[in-house]
Design an enzyme around this catalytic site. Sequence first.
Site, PDB file in Angstrom:
ATOM      1  CG  ASP A 105      -1.815   1.220   1.285  1.00 19.10           C
ATOM      2  OD1 ASP A 105      -2.480   1.544   0.285  1.00 19.10           O
ATOM      3  OD2 ASP A 105      -1.841   1.854   2.354  1.00 19.10           O
ATOM      4  N   GLY A 106       1.886   1.259   0.835  1.00 15.98           N
ATOM      5  CA  GLY A 106       2.785   2.413   0.891  1.00 15.98           C
ATOM      6  C   GLY A 106       3.583   2.585  -0.391  1.00 15.98           C
TER       7      GLY A 106
END
Length: 135
Positions: A28-29
């Site tokens: 996600d990051g």
Amino acid sequence: MSLPINDNPLTSKQARELNPLVLAYVGDGVHTLYVRLQELGKTTGKADKLHKAVTAQVKAEAQAKSMLTIMELLNEEESDIFHRARNAHSHSMAKNATVSDYRIATGYEALIGYLYLTGQHDRLEFLLSAEENKR
């Protein structure tokens, strides 16, 4: 613009031993940073405009669509990572996403996290750019 290089990659075995939701957390990051860098290269707009453009691309619905566009490009190992994370039991849920989109997005994020953590940067860039080109 490309992602920063992970100078301390994990082996495939080490990455596979991580909880799939941990891979998704990292992915996600990484995905958010990738999209932010791409948007930054496209515009000199203000931060709020950039934020809206990025948010539209990193929400679960958009990630699910992205995953479906690159599915046929995955090798067996990548497909396995995706399926393990998609089927993992999560205690949270996206606010504005269907269960199906959320689970597919989790698999997508795990795949990105796996490729990043194992140092497969060329493959990661290929899949992210292939997805971007199909939009």
